[in-house]
Scaffold this active site. Structure first.
Site, PDB file in Angstrom:
ATOM      1  CG  ASP A 106      -0.314  -0.019   2.528  1.00 50.04           C
ATOM      2  OD1 ASP A 106       0.875   0.330   2.602  1.00 50.04           O
ATOM      3  OD2 ASP A 106      -0.980  -0.363   3.519  1.00 50.04           O
ATOM      4  CB  SER A 107       0.189   4.616  -1.193  1.00 52.84           C
ATOM      5  OG  SER A 107      -0.851   5.096  -0.345  1.00 52.84           O
ATOM      6  N   GLY A 108       1.024   3.890   1.967  1.00 53.90           N
ATOM      7  CA  GLY A 108       1.382   4.536   3.221  1.00 53.90           C
ATOM      8  C   GLY A 108       0.467   5.671   3.617  1.00 53.90           C
ATOM      9  N   GLY A 109      -0.388   6.105   2.713  1.00 56.37           N
ATOM     10  CA  GLY A 109      -1.232   7.259   2.991  1.00 56.37           C
ATOM     11  C   GLY A 109      -2.191   7.056   4.144  1.00 56.37           C
ATOM     12  CG  PHE A 110      -5.506   3.950   6.101  1.00 62.86           C
ATOM     13  CD1 PHE A 110      -6.777   4.499   6.105  1.00 62.86           C
ATOM     14  CD2 PHE A 110      -5.159   3.059   7.115  1.00 62.86           C
ATOM     15  CE1 PHE A 110      -7.690   4.177   7.103  1.00 62.86           C
ATOM     16  CE2 PHE A 110      -6.061   2.729   8.116  1.00 62.86           C
ATOM     17  CZ  PHE A 110      -7.325   3.288   8.110  1.00 62.86           C
ATOM     18  CG  ASP A 160      -5.528   6.831  -1.274  1.00 69.40           C
ATOM     19  OD1 ASP A 160      -4.518   6.446  -0.647  1.00 69.40           O
ATOM     20  OD2 ASP A 160      -6.654   6.345  -1.088  1.00 69.40           O
ATOM     21  CD  GLN A 203     -10.215   7.357  -1.166  1.00 75.25           C
ATOM     22  OE1 GLN A 203     -11.299   7.468  -0.570  1.00 75.25           O
ATOM     23  NE2 GLN A 203      -9.235   6.600  -0.708  1.00 75.25           N
ATOM     24  N   GLY A 230     -11.235   3.998   0.942  1.00 73.47           N
ATOM     25  CA  GLY A 230     -12.072   4.864   1.768  1.00 73.47           C
ATOM     26  C   GLY A 230     -13.353   4.216   2.239  1.00 73.47           C
ATOM     27  CG  ASP A 280      -5.774  -5.203   2.488  1.00 72.57           C
ATOM     28  OD1 ASP A 280      -5.376  -4.811   3.598  1.00 72.57           O
ATOM     29  OD2 ASP A 280      -6.370  -4.449   1.675  1.00 72.57           O
TER      30      ASP A 280
END
Length: 390
Positions: A106-110, A160, A203, A230, A280
């Site tokens: 994953d991008s790390g954003g969350f 995101d 999103q 989201g 996931d």
């Protein structure tokens, strides 16, 4: 959801290519294969979460033996500890964690939004302080892609902005539009890698027209796959499912669809019925560490005193050694004593059940009997555990 659409399997691509090949449909549900150099992901697929380069409580070969074709790694945690550059210097994430099969990161954003301290969001990215040691970091779309490339991820996720639900429409719209701009920057930074893939993330909160706009704009970018993000962030299941139904017609049929961070077995079954291919969630591993297990009889709490004198296994019909090889009384004892082995065995049981559920869904879609499978599965959950003999 009753129409059956059999699709003939396509010939396997060259080992250097990334491709998604649909094999059958049953209503909106699909089964197929994501093919890439490190292996095949059979869909619908559940990806065990390996946040810090490990699926907690499990050996890699155990995870693989259960039927997992891919695991998830977390950009935020790995960039902070041990560091993406260090992992790259040690041969990449696959070698580092001894998992030679596909990895999605994953991008790390969350995690930045939910864990980091003193974060500041701008058009450039997110500036934040580590929750571990307070060190300063900047996560931009370009840096997120760079980190995932250093890790050697097979499937890279765009950066995101994920908002919690419920939220005001204006908040959802602002985050959606920023995420679209960041998706384009991620695409530019990722470049061309035939054997790997960049996925975009839809999103738009719980606002249908925002979700549709996001899906259409991302589809126009012609990415290798698309996630619905989201969701499962506090909203009722019916809202999550409504958003999937809203988005699904606007996502390319020939690209994989990934519902991020979901979820319970029932969430997964219902999302598969609506055309989702990948999932996931930390739920099976986290629940196992806290005495909870998922089975074909529904959810059980091994902390409950009723298990203390029960000599039966959790499920003698399961192929998982943890489910059929130890008594409920012993598992209850391990949980109450907070023994490490208890967390490991219960995690094993949960991941085994999730993979058995995915295998059952794939077979049912292939054979055009998904609705019967869903009905039987839910009947088992509703009926509950088989009572012990008097």
């Amino acid at each position: 959801m009753s129409d059956k659409h059999p699709i003939l399997p396509a010939a396997a691509p060259a080992a250097t290519e990334f491709g998604f090949h649909l094999q059958a449909r049953d209503g909106a549900a699909r089964t197929g294969e994501i093919r890439m150099p490190r292996g095949i992901i059979r869909t619908p697929a559940f990806m065990p979460v390996g946040t810090a380069a490990t699926v907690k409580g499990m050996y890699p070969d155990q995870v693989r033996a259960l039927g997992a074709d891919v695991v998830l790694g977390n950009t935020y945690h790995l960039m902070l500890r041990p560091g993406a550059e260090r992992i790259a210097g040690l041969g990449g994430l696959h070698r580092f964690m001894n998992w030679p099969h596909p990895i999605l990161t994953d991008s790390g954003g969350f995690q930045v939004m939910s864990l980091a301290n003193l974060r500041k969001l701008t058009e450039e990215g997110v500036a934040f302080r580590s929750h571990i040691d307070g060190s300063k970091h900047m996560l931009s779309p370009e840096r997120s892609v760079e980190i995932q490339n250093l890790l050697g991820s097979d499937i890279v996720m765009q950066l995101d902005e994920c908002v919690s639900l419920p939220c005001e429409d204006a908040v959802a719209e602002k985050a959606m539009r920023l995420s679209l701009r960041w998706a384009q920057r991620c695409k530019d930074a990722f470049g061309h890698h035939p054997g790997r893939a960049l996925f975009g993330i839809v999103q738009g909160g719980a606002v249908p027209h925002l979700r549709v706009e996001s899906a259409r704009e991302l589809a126009a970018m012609d990415l290798k796959g698309y996630a619905v993000g989201g969701l499962a962030v506090g909203e009722p299941q019916e809202i999550m499912l409504a958003m999937i139904e809203t988005v699904e017609p606007h996502l390319p049929v020939e690209k994989p669809r990934y519902l991020m961070g979901v979820g319970t077995p029932d969430d997964i079954v219902e999302a598969v019925r609506r055309g989702i291919d990948m999932f996931d969630c930390v739920m099976p591993t986290r629940a196992g560490r806290h005495g909870q297990i998922f089975t074909r009889f529904g959810r059980m709490n091994l902390k409950n005193a009723k298990h203390a004198d029960d000599p039966r296994p959790v499920d003698e019909g399961s192929s998982c050694p943890a489910a059929n090889g130890w008594s409920r009384a012993y598992l209850h004892h391990l949980v109450k004593a907070e023994e490490m082995l208890g967390k490991m065995l219960l995690t094993w049981i949960n991941l085994a059940y999730y993979q058995e559920l995915m295998a059952g869904l794939r077979a049912a879609i292939s054979e055009g009997r998904l609705e019967d499978f869903v009905a039987q599965t839910k009947e088992g959950w509703a009926r509950g555990d088989i009572p012990a003999a008097p």
